[in-house]
Design a protein around this motif. Sequence first.
Motif, PDB file in Angstrom:
ATOM      1  N   GLY A 230      17.646  71.132  12.600  1.00  0.00           N
ATOM      2  CA  GLY A 230      19.092  70.936  12.691  1.00  0.00           C
ATOM      3  C   GLY A 230      19.661  70.916  14.085  1.00  0.00           C
ATOM      4  N   GLU A 231      18.824  71.067  15.108  1.00  0.00           N
ATOM      5  CA  GLU A 231      19.345  71.052  16.486  1.00  0.00           C
ATOM      6  C   GLU A 231      19.713  69.626  16.917  1.00  0.00           C
ATOM      7  OE1 GLU A 231      20.227  72.804  19.024  1.00  0.00           O
ATOM      8  OE2 GLU A 231      19.886  74.836  18.329  1.00  0.00           O
ATOM      9  N   HIS A 232      18.712  68.724  16.911  1.00  0.00           N
ATOM     10  CA  HIS A 232      18.991  67.319  17.238  1.00  0.00           C
ATOM     11  C   HIS A 232      19.613  66.642  16.013  1.00  0.00           C
ATOM     12  CE1 HIS A 232      17.524  66.642  21.273  1.00  0.00           C
ATOM     13  NE2 HIS A 232      16.363  67.201  21.013  1.00  0.00           N
ATOM     14  N   THR A 233      20.583  65.769  16.262  1.00  0.00           N
ATOM     15  CA  THR A 233      21.233  65.063  15.155  1.00  0.00           C
ATOM     16  C   THR A 233      20.883  63.575  15.153  1.00  0.00           C
ATOM     17  OG1 THR A 233      23.196  64.772  16.525  1.00  0.00           O
ATOM     18  CG2 THR A 233      23.147  66.691  15.076  1.00  0.00           C
ATOM     19  N   GLY A 234      19.918  63.171  15.987  1.00  0.00           N
ATOM     20  CA  GLY A 234      19.460  61.782  16.009  1.00  0.00           C
ATOM     21  C   GLY A 234      17.962  61.761  16.216  1.00  0.00           C
ATOM     22  N   SER A 235      17.370  60.568  16.107  1.00  0.00           N
ATOM     23  CA  SER A 235      15.924  60.423  16.322  1.00  0.00           C
ATOM     24  C   SER A 235      15.525  61.048  17.655  1.00  0.00           C
ATOM     25  CB  SER A 235      15.528  58.945  16.368  1.00  0.00           C
ATOM     26  OG  SER A 235      15.846  58.299  15.174  1.00  0.00           O
ATOM     27  N   ILE A 236      14.383  61.752  17.657  1.00  0.00           N
ATOM     28  CA  ILE A 236      13.839  62.281  18.917  1.00  0.00           C
ATOM     29  C   ILE A 236      12.821  61.266  19.423  1.00  0.00           C
ATOM     30  CG2 ILE A 236      12.708  64.207  20.048  1.00  0.00           C
ATOM     31  CD1 ILE A 236      13.593  65.971  17.706  1.00  0.00           C
ATOM     32  N   PHE A 237      13.073  60.731  20.619  1.00  0.00           N
ATOM     33  CA  PHE A 237      12.238  59.655  21.139  1.00  0.00           C
ATOM     34  C   PHE A 237      11.079  60.151  21.998  1.00  0.00           C
ATOM     35  CE2 PHE A 237      16.202  57.058  20.596  1.00  0.00           C
ATOM     36  CZ  PHE A 237      15.668  56.212  19.644  1.00  0.00           C
ATOM     37  N   ALA A 238      11.270  61.241  22.718  1.00  0.00           N
ATOM     38  CA  ALA A 238      10.257  61.616  23.712  1.00  0.00           C
ATOM     39  C   ALA A 238      10.200  63.117  23.887  1.00  0.00           C
ATOM     40  CB  ALA A 238      10.569  60.944  25.048  1.00  0.00           C
ATOM     41  N   VAL A 239       9.033  63.577  24.349  1.00  0.00           N
ATOM     42  CA  VAL A 239       8.829  65.002  24.600  1.00  0.00           C
ATOM     43  C   VAL A 239       7.938  65.142  25.832  1.00  0.00           C
ATOM     44  CG1 VAL A 239       6.858  65.065  23.003  1.00  0.00           C
ATOM     45  CG2 VAL A 239       8.045  67.195  23.574  1.00  0.00           C
ATOM     46  N   SER A 240       8.204  66.179  26.653  1.00  0.00           N
ATOM     47  CA  SER A 240       7.407  66.392  27.860  1.00  0.00           C
ATOM     48  C   SER A 240       7.320  67.886  28.148  1.00  0.00           C
ATOM     49  CB  SER A 240       8.038  65.647  29.047  1.00  0.00           C
ATOM     50  OG  SER A 240       7.244  65.771  30.200  1.00  0.00           O
ATOM     51  N   TRP A 241       6.114  68.370  28.502  1.00  0.00           N
ATOM     52  CA  TRP A 241       5.878  69.806  28.721  1.00  0.00           C
ATOM     53  C   TRP A 241       6.131  70.210  30.165  1.00  0.00           C
ATOM     54  CZ3 TRP A 241       4.316  73.545  25.175  1.00  0.00           C
ATOM     55  CH2 TRP A 241       3.929  73.081  23.909  1.00  0.00           C
ATOM     56  N   SER A 242       6.506  71.486  30.331  1.00  0.00           N
ATOM     57  CA  SER A 242       6.556  72.058  31.677  1.00  0.00           C
ATOM     58  C   SER A 242       5.139  72.428  32.094  1.00  0.00           C
ATOM     59  CB  SER A 242       7.438  73.306  31.695  1.00  0.00           C
ATOM     60  OG  SER A 242       6.808  74.344  30.964  1.00  0.00           O
ATOM     61  N   LYS A 243       4.958  72.690  33.375  1.00  0.00           N
ATOM     62  CA  LYS A 243       3.616  72.974  33.903  1.00  0.00           C
ATOM     63  C   LYS A 243       3.058  74.280  33.340  1.00  0.00           C
ATOM     64  CE  LYS A 243       1.370  72.323  38.362  1.00  0.00           C
ATOM     65  NZ  LYS A 243       0.185  72.909  38.309  1.00  0.00           N
ATOM     66  N   ASP A 244       3.946  75.249  33.017  1.00  0.00           N
ATOM     67  CA  ASP A 244       3.453  76.555  32.554  1.00  0.00           C
ATOM     68  C   ASP A 244       3.151  76.585  31.059  1.00  0.00           C
ATOM     69  OD1 ASP A 244       5.930  76.543  31.392  1.00  0.00           O
ATOM     70  OD2 ASP A 244       6.776  78.144  32.644  1.00  0.00           O
ATOM     71  N   SER A 245       3.329  75.453  30.359  1.00  0.00           N
ATOM     72  CA  SER A 245       3.021  75.311  28.926  1.00  0.00           C
ATOM     73  C   SER A 245       3.867  76.211  28.029  1.00  0.00           C
ATOM     74  CB  SER A 245       1.534  75.596  28.654  1.00  0.00           C
ATOM     75  OG  SER A 245       0.721  74.725  29.391  1.00  0.00           O
ATOM     76  N   LYS A 246       4.932  76.793  28.573  1.00  0.00           N
ATOM     77  CA  LYS A 246       5.782  77.666  27.759  1.00  0.00           C
ATOM     78  C   LYS A 246       7.028  76.948  27.258  1.00  0.00           C
ATOM     79  CE  LYS A 246       4.347  81.888  30.118  1.00  0.00           C
ATOM     80  NZ  LYS A 246       4.586  82.708  31.310  1.00  0.00           N
ATOM     81  N   ARG A 247       7.361  75.836  27.888  1.00  0.00           N
ATOM     82  CA  ARG A 247       8.589  75.136  27.527  1.00  0.00           C
ATOM     83  C   ARG A 247       8.327  73.637  27.477  1.00  0.00           C
ATOM     84  NH1 ARG A 247      12.130  76.712  32.372  1.00  0.00           N
ATOM     85  NH2 ARG A 247      10.112  76.395  33.353  1.00  0.00           N
ATOM     86  N   PHE A 248       9.181  72.919  26.753  1.00  0.00           N
ATOM     87  CA  PHE A 248       9.153  71.453  26.816  1.00  0.00           C
ATOM     88  C   PHE A 248      10.564  70.912  26.653  1.00  0.00           C
ATOM     89  CE2 PHE A 248       7.868  72.375  22.326  1.00  0.00           C
ATOM     90  CZ  PHE A 248       8.924  71.777  21.659  1.00  0.00           C
ATOM     91  N   VAL A 249      10.730  69.636  26.995  1.00  0.00           N
ATOM     92  CA  VAL A 249      12.033  68.980  26.837  1.00  0.00           C
ATOM     93  C   VAL A 249      11.897  67.840  25.840  1.00  0.00           C
ATOM     94  CG1 VAL A 249      13.215  69.485  28.997  1.00  0.00           C
ATOM     95  CG2 VAL A 249      11.541  67.654  28.925  1.00  0.00           C
ATOM     96  N   THR A 250      12.984  67.584  25.092  1.00  0.00           N
ATOM     97  CA  THR A 250      13.015  66.459  24.162  1.00  0.00           C
ATOM     98  C   THR A 250      14.232  65.595  24.478  1.00  0.00           C
ATOM     99  OG1 THR A 250      14.235  67.841  22.593  1.00  0.00           O
ATOM    100  CG2 THR A 250      11.845  67.653  22.273  1.00  0.00           C
ATOM    101  N   ALA A 251      14.088  64.280  24.247  1.00  0.00           N
ATOM    102  CA  ALA A 251      15.182  63.328  24.461  1.00  0.00           C
ATOM    103  C   ALA A 251      15.483  62.650  23.139  1.00  0.00           C
ATOM    104  CB  ALA A 251      14.791  62.290  25.506  1.00  0.00           C
ATOM    105  N   SER A 252      16.772  62.475  22.841  1.00  0.00           N
ATOM    106  CA  SER A 252      17.134  62.033  21.505  1.00  0.00           C
ATOM    107  C   SER A 252      18.242  60.993  21.510  1.00  0.00           C
ATOM    108  CB  SER A 252      17.578  63.253  20.681  1.00  0.00           C
ATOM    109  OG  SER A 252      18.258  62.859  19.514  1.00  0.00           O
ATOM    110  N   ALA A 253      18.347  60.270  20.375  1.00  0.00           N
ATOM    111  CA  ALA A 253      19.402  59.281  20.192  1.00  0.00           C
ATOM    112  C   ALA A 253      20.765  59.929  19.982  1.00  0.00           C
ATOM    113  CB  ALA A 253      19.074  58.391  18.994  1.00  0.00           C
ATOM    114  N   ASP A 254      20.817  61.257  19.858  1.00  0.00           N
ATOM    115  CA  ASP A 254      22.133  61.918  19.733  1.00  0.00           C
ATOM    116  C   ASP A 254      22.771  62.144  21.108  1.00  0.00           C
ATOM    117  OD1 ASP A 254      20.770  64.031  20.812  1.00  0.00           O
ATOM    118  OD2 ASP A 254      20.761  65.256  19.001  1.00  0.00           O
TER     119      ASP A 254
END
Length: 611
Positions: A230-254
Amino acid sequence: MSITIEKILAASPATARGQPTHLSTDAKGERIAYSSGKSVFVRSIDDPSISKQYTGHTAQTTVAKFSPSGFYIASGDVSGSVRVWDSIEAENTKGEYHIISGRINDIAWDGDSQRIIAVGDGRDRFGHCITADSGNSVGEVSGHSKVINAVAVRQMRPLRAATVSDDMAMCFLHGAPFKFNSKAAGLHKGFVLGTAFSPDGNTLVTVGADKRIQLYDGKTGEPTKSIGEGEHTGSIFAVSWSKDSKRFVTASADQTVKLWDVEAEKVLQTWKFGNGEVSIPDQQVGVVWPHGRSDGLIISLSLGGDLSYLVEGKSEPIKVVQGHNKSITALGVGSDGKGQTLWTGSFDGRVCNWDIMSGVATVVDGQTHTNQVTQFTSSAGRAYSVGWDDTLRIVDESANTFAGESLKLSAQPKGVAAADGRVYVATAAGIEIYVKDQLAGKLDTGAAQPTAIAAQGPLVAVGLSNNAVRLYNADGSNGLTQAHEATNGTAQISALAFSKDGSLLAAGNSAGKIFAYRTASALELATDRWSAHTGRVTSIAWNDAGTHAVSGALDTNVFVWSLAKPGARVKALNAHKDGVNGVAWAGGNADKVVSVGGDAAVKIWGVSGLQ
């Protein structure tokens, strides 16, 4: 005389609605690579005006990925071929391999920079695993029934790879050689668009059009948990990890980019684009978290082609890199005559203002053209553009916004010119004359249609469809009276340009020949030896002294011509893939030339030793 490339101001990444665009950065976090048109651009992250352009592909490029070593880039195109080339100079191709019969959607390297997995849409298979240096097969990609959208390879041993597809499944491969091991189906309820292994190899993540973020064990491929319901309200297109493997970012159509903490399963920060309004160009279709940097920079790509630089803790981007990602069809110079600012317009109607010294582009605010921009002219702090939406639009140079109403033209414009407070628009129906943004007069050119126009002082030159060049004088009542006509042309006139003092007129035609006339003596020929182009001349510009001219044509070449020595010309061959659409002199001194073309890039050339 010589001409050398000084700067390539790169095109924006090519984007497509509903499709992810893959970005890639090198291991040090200094450069970013992406595809645009038939080229691949490698840009410095800290100074985006420094870039290299790889032009080895013959079809539209779709993806480019740095090897973990940073020395090579593998890029794919819509014809299914993958090319491996050096990332430093972007010239030497190490190998070209035909992988599948359709579009390459994604490429991934293994941790040794030796193996490549390329996936996409094919008839007999949806991807393949090869060695980067020889193209030998090192496994197969199987298990999917529809086009594969993305691939990820674990960067340490034991080697693992994951592919995700429109069939809503993730296939897990063991290597090397890579072969099918298991399939995770039934988790995603829509197209799976992105996947990535964490840098430590312990976790795999997949994202998709069903807004789901699914985690897996990185060694076995077993699904572990789903986060962010329920966080993103549109398609999630991409994902990328941080160097420490503890976090990542997502990009979305919302229109958002979200930063996630994997352990806590929660969002740490959300960047929202588009000023709170629904704005399709602000959909985020790609994201990359460059490793090797200390500032925690994240780079996100919008559907409009803008690269936004995001930093944790700041809600606004610290920098937005703008430009064109469609063919640039028009180039103009700022009205101050210093040649430090440029106007560019592209096939999709986008208009940008460039600062030559810094190499930074800014998209002009306001109601822009809805179709191809044909030509620019400028005078007294304003720039004028005409486009295939049959309008004349006015840009306030100081505010960088479209001013007032757009003016509707009576027919499709062929060109625009401004002089002495008047704006002349050549249309298929004749010449329209505007004074103070109002239509002040019209001129019918008879049976011959205008094909090009130029103006300087009281002189207005019009190229006609019957191969003639007509010279008119503007009178006080906003009319034009014909002074002379030159009929020695052998093909339709496609470009006209006056020298700064109006004494010389250059006319280029659709066969590639350029004539230079003297305006004082009944359009007497100054030279007819400027004939080296093999395609339609699209643009001509004189230097301030009127001694040299630069021209660009559909044959992809840029020439600098000398009036004193018509035979002494310098050429920049293949200046722009798919043709040169505009040229200009940059800076008041005659040592820099700017060109734009079908590759959506702006190039600055150094010209030396003019004769």
